[in-house]
Write a protein that holds these residues in place. Sequence first.
Motif, PDB file in Angstrom:
ATOM      1  N   ASP A 131      51.975  51.191  23.018  1.00 55.19           N
ATOM      2  CA  ASP A 131      52.333  49.760  23.004  1.00 55.19           C
ATOM      3  C   ASP A 131      51.238  48.936  22.334  1.00 55.19           C
ATOM      4  O   ASP A 131      51.519  48.067  21.507  1.00 55.19           O
ATOM      5  N   GLU A 171      51.900  46.929  18.899  1.00 51.25           N
ATOM      6  CA  GLU A 171      51.863  45.463  18.913  1.00 51.25           C
ATOM      7  C   GLU A 171      50.790  44.919  17.978  1.00 51.25           C
ATOM      8  O   GLU A 171      51.024  43.958  17.237  1.00 51.25           O
ATOM      9  N   ASN A 173      52.010  45.292  14.406  1.00 44.01           N
ATOM     10  CA  ASN A 173      52.980  44.241  14.035  1.00 44.01           C
ATOM     11  C   ASN A 173      52.285  42.935  13.681  1.00 44.01           C
ATOM     12  O   ASN A 173      52.694  42.229  12.760  1.00 44.01           O
ATOM     13  N   GLU A 174      51.228  42.623  14.424  1.00 40.30           N
ATOM     14  CA  GLU A 174      50.443  41.407  14.154  1.00 40.30           C
ATOM     15  C   GLU A 174      49.735  41.544  12.795  1.00 40.30           C
ATOM     16  O   GLU A 174      49.744  40.633  11.971  1.00 40.30           O
TER      17      GLU A 174
END
Length: 142
Positions: free
Chosen positions: A56, A60, A63-64
């Motif tokens: 995770d 995440e 993606n940022e």
Amino acid sequence: MLVRCLYASRAMAPLREGLVESILEQSRRNNPRLGVTGLLCYSGDVFIQVLEGGRDAVCELFNEIVRDERHSNVRILLFDEIPARKFGGWTMGQANVSKASQTIVLKYSEKPVFDPFTGSGAATMALLNELLESGSITSRCR
Ligand SMILES: Cc1cc2nc3c(=O)[nH]c(=O)nc-3n(C[C@H](O)[C@H](O)[C@H](O)COP(=O)(O)O)c2cc1C
């Protein structure tokens, strides 16, 4: 469960020391809290980054990073579940590939300038391992 993500991207503007420094500063501020470790390499206008940590946290953060306007052409080269971290000693180590030994670069590359966009992900990972083993990664900060 731990994963490792290796990707390459192109800087929007020619790489300056200040840009790399500001990215490293953000990484060192955020990554410890996220449990993410890794390595940021650069060469010419190319970034190569390894992110290691929980699935995770890595996804995440990735993606940022993809949305960051300081680079584009983000290409995932490898994504693996891993039994252990390889770059656990670095909240975000750095290596300037264009300053690495030509022998190391040529070992994994068709040309003397390393191009992760045309080579295999495995070759890029092998180059990073060699940089690790030859002590070319700097800014150990944990
Ligand atoms: C090539 C590249 C690598 C990056 N690596 C990281 C990283 O490992 N950790 C991180 O927090 N931000 C990284 N960033 C910055 C993120 O895209 C984003 O700007 C940052 O996480 C925002 O954090 P802040 O709100 O604390 O400034 C990277 C950006 C680029 C262009």
